[in-house]
Each structure stands twice: as C-alpha cells, then as structure tokens.
Design a protein around this motif. Structure first.
Motif, mmCIF file in Angstrom:
data_model
loop_
_atom_site.group_PDB
_atom_site.id
_atom_site.type_symbol
_atom_site.label_atom_id
_atom_site.label_comp_id
_atom_site.label_asym_id
_atom_site.label_seq_id
_atom_site.Cartn_x
_atom_site.Cartn_y
_atom_site.Cartn_z
ATOM 1 N N ALA A 92 0.902 -1.179 -0.022
ATOM 2 C CA ALA A 92 0.009 -0.082 0.101
ATOM 3 C C ALA A 92 0.814 1.433 -0.003
ATOM 4 N N SER A 93 0.481 2.173 -0.817
ATOM 5 C CA SER A 93 1.383 3.436 -0.790
ATOM 6 C C SER A 93 0.382 4.555 -1.469
ATOM 7 N N GLY A 94 0.891 5.725 -1.141
ATOM 8 C CA GLY A 94 0.214 6.988 -1.695
ATOM 9 C C GLY A 94 0.305 6.999 -2.955
ATOM 10 N N PHE A 95 0.924 6.390 -3.721
ATOM 11 C CA PHE A 95 1.178 6.388 -5.057
ATOM 12 C C PHE A 95 -0.174 5.899 -5.631
ATOM 13 N N GLU A 121 -7.745 9.849 -5.892
ATOM 14 C CA GLU A 121 -8.017 11.379 -5.787
ATOM 15 C C GLU A 121 -6.919 12.165 -5.929
ATOM 16 N N TYR A 122 -5.804 11.922 -5.358
ATOM 17 C CA TYR A 122 -4.585 12.724 -5.504
ATOM 18 C C TYR A 122 -4.166 12.934 -7.238
ATOM 19 N N ARG A 123 -4.390 11.926 -7.950
ATOM 20 C CA ARG A 123 -4.257 11.649 -9.391
ATOM 21 C C ARG A 123 -5.303 12.816 -9.965
ATOM 22 N N HIS A 124 -6.491 12.911 -9.542
ATOM 23 C CA HIS A 124 -7.342 13.796 -10.119
ATOM 24 C C HIS A 124 -7.091 15.220 -9.735
ATOM 25 N N ALA A 154 14.367 9.775 -3.810
ATOM 26 C CA ALA A 154 14.980 10.234 -5.140
ATOM 27 C C ALA A 154 13.925 10.439 -6.103
ATOM 28 N N TRP A 155 12.797 9.391 -6.145
ATOM 29 C CA TRP A 155 11.887 9.361 -6.944
ATOM 30 C C TRP A 155 10.678 10.552 -6.635
ATOM 31 N N LEU A 156 10.687 10.477 -5.374
ATOM 32 C CA LEU A 156 9.456 11.750 -4.888
ATOM 33 C C LEU A 156 10.287 12.985 -5.287
ATOM 34 N N ARG A 208 11.984 13.915 -7.784
ATOM 35 C CA ARG A 208 11.837 14.118 -8.866
ATOM 36 C C ARG A 208 10.452 14.578 -9.610
ATOM 37 N N SER A 209 9.276 13.719 -8.897
ATOM 38 C CA SER A 209 8.086 13.966 -9.138
ATOM 39 C C SER A 209 7.620 15.311 -8.461
ATOM 40 N N ALA A 210 8.211 15.849 -7.508
ATOM 41 C CA ALA A 210 7.756 16.937 -6.788
ATOM 42 C C ALA A 210 8.295 18.154 -7.450
ATOM 43 N N ARG A 215 6.379 19.248 1.362
ATOM 44 C CA ARG A 215 6.293 18.630 2.901
ATOM 45 C C ARG A 215 6.387 17.362 2.943
ATOM 46 N N HIS A 216 5.615 16.696 2.140
ATOM 47 C CA HIS A 216 5.840 15.152 1.798
ATOM 48 C C HIS A 216 7.024 14.524 1.686
ATOM 49 N N VAL A 217 7.683 15.231 0.848
ATOM 50 C CA VAL A 217 9.160 14.855 0.885
ATOM 51 C C VAL A 217 10.076 14.672 2.078
ATOM 52 N N PRO A 247 13.669 2.253 -0.026
ATOM 53 C CA PRO A 247 12.734 2.425 -1.211
ATOM 54 C C PRO A 247 11.172 2.268 -0.497
ATOM 55 N N GLY A 248 10.307 2.962 -1.237
ATOM 56 C CA GLY A 248 9.078 2.894 -0.817
ATOM 57 C C GLY A 248 8.214 1.645 -0.811
ATOM 58 N N THR A 249 7.058 1.470 -0.131
ATOM 59 C CA THR A 249 6.213 0.369 -0.199
ATOM 60 C C THR A 249 5.543 0.347 -1.420
ATOM 61 N N GLY A 250 5.388 1.064 -1.929
ATOM 62 C CA GLY A 250 4.618 1.246 -3.491
ATOM 63 C C GLY A 250 5.767 0.753 -4.569
ATOM 64 N N GLY A 251 7.160 0.385 -4.148
ATOM 65 C CA GLY A 251 8.003 0.042 -5.299
ATOM 66 C C GLY A 251 8.871 0.798 -5.833
ATOM 67 N N SER A 252 8.883 2.203 -5.538
ATOM 68 C CA SER A 252 9.648 3.111 -6.118
ATOM 69 C C SER A 252 11.026 3.356 -5.151
ATOM 70 N N ALA A 253 11.807 4.270 -5.731
ATOM 71 C CA ALA A 253 13.260 4.193 -5.160
ATOM 72 C C ALA A 253 13.081 5.164 -3.857
HETATM 73 C C1 HEM Z 1 5.640 10.263 6.715
HETATM 74 C C2 HEM Z 1 4.607 9.543 6.393
HETATM 75 C C3 HEM Z 1 4.778 9.131 4.700
HETATM 76 C C4 HEM Z 1 5.936 8.233 4.187
HETATM 77 C C5 HEM Z 1 7.258 7.817 4.805
HETATM 78 C C6 HEM Z 1 5.409 8.234 2.546
HETATM 79 C C7 HEM Z 1 6.143 7.665 1.748
HETATM 80 C C8 HEM Z 1 5.898 7.674 0.450
HETATM 81 C C9 HEM Z 1 6.815 7.231 -0.732
HETATM 82 C C10 HEM Z 1 8.187 6.350 -0.406
HETATM 83 C C11 HEM Z 1 6.351 7.158 -2.101
HETATM 84 C C12 HEM Z 1 6.729 6.923 -3.146
HETATM 85 C C13 HEM Z 1 5.963 5.853 -3.761
HETATM 86 C C14 HEM Z 1 6.448 4.650 -3.207
HETATM 87 O O1 HEM Z 1 7.206 3.881 -3.702
HETATM 88 O O2 HEM Z 1 5.760 4.023 -2.031
HETATM 89 C C15 HEM Z 1 5.050 8.036 -1.516
HETATM 90 C C16 HEM Z 1 4.204 8.567 -2.445
HETATM 91 C C17 HEM Z 1 3.056 9.150 -2.144
HETATM 92 N N1 HEM Z 1 2.505 9.416 -1.081
HETATM 93 FE FE1 HEM Z 1 3.388 9.112 0.611
HETATM 94 N N2 HEM Z 1 4.387 8.886 2.384
HETATM 95 C C18 HEM Z 1 3.897 9.412 3.676
HETATM 96 C C19 HEM Z 1 2.539 10.079 4.137
HETATM 97 C C20 HEM Z 1 1.741 10.191 3.012
HETATM 98 C C21 HEM Z 1 0.288 10.694 3.479
HETATM 99 C C22 HEM Z 1 -0.143 11.270 4.687
HETATM 100 C C23 HEM Z 1 -0.302 10.723 2.256
HETATM 101 C C24 HEM Z 1 -1.587 11.443 1.854
HETATM 102 C C25 HEM Z 1 -2.434 10.944 1.096
HETATM 103 C C26 HEM Z 1 0.801 10.648 1.121
HETATM 104 C C27 HEM Z 1 0.344 10.280 -0.082
HETATM 105 C C28 HEM Z 1 1.425 10.127 -1.054
HETATM 106 C C29 HEM Z 1 1.123 10.262 -2.501
HETATM 107 C C30 HEM Z 1 -0.231 10.941 -3.036
HETATM 108 C C31 HEM Z 1 2.129 9.783 -3.475
HETATM 109 C C32 HEM Z 1 2.359 9.764 -4.678
HETATM 110 C C33 HEM Z 1 3.327 10.906 -5.022
HETATM 111 C C34 HEM Z 1 3.758 11.137 -6.534
HETATM 112 O O3 HEM Z 1 3.317 10.513 -7.358
HETATM 113 O O4 HEM Z 1 4.478 12.174 -6.740
HETATM 114 N N3 HEM Z 1 1.865 10.034 1.710
HETATM 115 N N4 HEM Z 1 4.830 7.998 -0.220
#
Ligand code: HEM
Length: 287
Positions: A128-131, A135-138, A266-268, A270-272, A244-246, A257-263
């Motif tokens: 599971a990952s915010g990736f 809704e964020y994509r919208h 560094a990946w974030l 670039r995206s940001a 702030r996310h970064v 590396p992220g739970t969603g499989g990205s690096a």
């Molecule tokens: C401090 C806690 C958090 C950590 C450590 C974290 C970590 C990450 C990482 C590593 C990614 C890159 C994709 C992957 O490989 O997983 C990611 C993407 C993302 N996360 Fe988080 N995250 C956190 C909190 C949150 C919260 C609270 C949200 C709110 C919804 C969120 C939303 C997202 C979104 C929308 C992306 C995609 C960003 C993009 O495509 O540029 N994250 N997160």
C-alpha cells in the motif's frame, strides 16, 4: 446546521439567559445523520496495535477528503469558466487555496513520526502506498500534471479507472482558463487550445507573454490579474504539499525504497519538481 435553533420554555423565570440546546431526540441526532460519525469511525481500521498507526491512518484519510474537496472546487471552477462566469470561478479557486493551506497544515500531525515508530507498522502496510491514491491523481490532472502510467493501477475498479481516464484526456483547469481567455479575445494560439491533453503542460512563449500582459496591469478590478494570482496561490500551495511530503518521507524513512515499489526519496524529489501552471511562473521572468 440546525434548522430549529431555539427550544422550549423550560427555563425558570429567574433564568433570563440564552435558551438551552435541544437534548431530546426520538432518533439519532440530526448531527449524526448529517455527519455520519459512526461511519467515519468505522473506517479507521489500523492493521497493527502500534500506537503511532492510528494518527498515520487518520491523517492520510483526512488528506484524501481534502483532495476530494479540491477536486470539487476546481471542477466547479471549470464549469463556471465554461459558463463565462469569471467571478464564480475565481471564488471557487480562492476557496481551494484555503483548503490547500489546511491540507498542508495536516503534515504537522506527522512530524513526530520517527523511523523507529514508522518501522513499527510499515511492514504491515504491504504494497500500500499513497502512489495509489486516485483522488490525488485527479488533483494532479486538474493541475495539468498528466501521466497515463498513473491511471493503470486502478484497472480493478472500473468506475474509478474510467473517471480517471476521462480526467486524463479532458481539459485541466488551465485548459479551461485558456479557452475562456480565447473566447474573450486574448491571443491564445490554436496549437495550445488543441494540445494533447494527456501529457504535462509546458510553458508556451505566447501564453507566457499573454500572462505577462495581464500582470502589467495589476490595478484593482483587473479580474484576469486576480485570476492569475489565485492560480499562482494554488500552484504554490500544491508545491508546498509535495515538498512537505518529501520532507516527511526523509524524516520517517530516509532514502529507503517505498512500499509502492519506487526508489523512495529520489523518485519523489523528481516527481515533486514538476511545475504547476508553468506559464504563470515563466511570465515572472519576462516581466
Ligand atoms: C511520513 C509518512 C509517509 C511516508 C514515509 C510516505 C512515503 C511515500 C513514498 C516512499 C512514496 C513513493 C511511492 C512508493 O514507492 O511508495 C510516496 C508517494 C505518495 N504518497 Fe506518501 N508517505 C507518507 C505519508 C503520506 C500521506 C499522509 C499521504 C496522504 C495521502 C501520502 C500520499 C502520497 C502520494 C499522493 C504519493 C504519490 C506522489 C507522486 O506521485 O508524486 N503520503 N509516499
């Protein structure tokens, strides 16, 4: 919220103070009917007993609601622009700036999250990952940050997938702004009005110059200047969310590396770095 704010005549003659709130209800309170607190609480389902996990989950859920609200405001702004109601569009965009600031303030609730605490439940998040937040994509698509690849994860939810695919191919908020400007006699090149909407916006010299022209006249009452500034506020606040996310990621898990499989970081980063409303920023250079 209440339609019947005052109640009864139970107050004693000596009590000339304000009327007391209603305390008798035949069914659940109208507040509960409206807000659905039990449904909200039922959605807070941590996957571990770790004391840090509920706040991580709740902040994530709250941010999802903010994303939905942003989407509503910007889709409303698009409809107002298509109806040539600039005031209505600017009002919705201005409201969204306040929502964005509140969304950004939510990061404060995660500042305490140390790597050790995050490790306490991170494994249980699986992939599971915010990736995977649609809704964020919208929100990104409405801001012109388009990418076909981020629609793909949602194929198993046909309605969500179709909705996102429509948003990918459809006009962004800026596309509607430019169509509005063109209808009102400003020189927006046809190649911009007809651009491939599935790819990210890039600055175009003619559009940059058009915004520069609007900015040369910052008098009160220049509604297009007000529109440009409201959009710039949106771009700045959304960039703040990503930055702030970064920082939150760097603080909670370093460069793993992220739970969603990205690096991860560094990946974030670039995206940001992708720019929202590039012409509005480029206009500052030519002014
Ligand atoms: C401090 C806690 C958090 C950590 C450590 C974290 C970590 C990450 C990482 C590593 C990614 C890159 C994709 C992957 O490989 O997983 C990611 C993407 C993302 N996360 Fe988080 N995250 C956190 C909190 C949150 C919260 C609270 C949200 C709110 C919804 C969120 C939303 C997202 C979104 C929308 C992306 C995609 C960003 C993009 O495509 O540029 N994250 N997160």
């Amino acid at each position: 919220m209440s339609t019947r704010r005052m109640h009864g005549s139970a107050a004693s003659p000596v009590d000339a103070g304000p009327t007391e709130p209603i305390v008798e209800f035949a069914e659940v309170t109208p507040y509960e009917q409206y807000v659905g607190v039990r449904q909200l609480q039922a959605l807070v389902r941590p996957v571990t007993d770790h004391p840090a996990e509920p706040s991580f989950l709740v902040v994530t859920q709250i941010m999802e609601l903010w994303f939905t609200l942003l989407r509503r405001e910007w889709e409303l702004a698009q409809r107002r622009l298509r109806a040539d109601d600039l005031d209505g569009a600017v009002a919705a965009i201005r409201r969204s700036v306040h929502h964005l600031r509140s969304l950004n303030a939510s990061w404060g609730s995660l500042l305490w999250l140390t790597p050790t605490e995050f490790n306490g439940f991170r494994e249980q998040l699986g992939e599971a990952s915010g990736f995977q937040s649609y809704e964020y994509r919208h929100v990104e698509f409405l801001l012109g940050l388009k990418a076909e690849s981020v629609v793909r994860p949602h194929r198993a939810l046909p309605a969500v997938h179709a909705d996102l695919q429509r948003a990918l191919e459809g006009p962004s908020l800026e596309d509607d702004v430019l169509a509005f400007l063109a209808r009102h006699g400003l020189a927006v090149p046809a190649e911009v009005l007809e651009r491939d909407r599935t790819v990210p916006h890039e600055a175009h010299p003619a559009v940059t110059e058009l915004w520069a022209g609007i900015y040369r006249d910052p008098r009160p009452g220049n509604e297009l200047f007000a529109l440009g500034e409201a959009l710039t506020d949106v771009a700045e606040e959304f960039t703040t969310w990503r930055q702030r996310h970064v920082t939150a990621v760097r603080r909670a898990m370093g460069a793993k590396p992220g739970t969603g499989g990205s690096a991860g970081l560094a990946w974030l980063e670039r995206s940001a770095a992708r720019v929202v409303f590039p012409d509005l920023w480029a206009a500052r250079t030519v002014l």
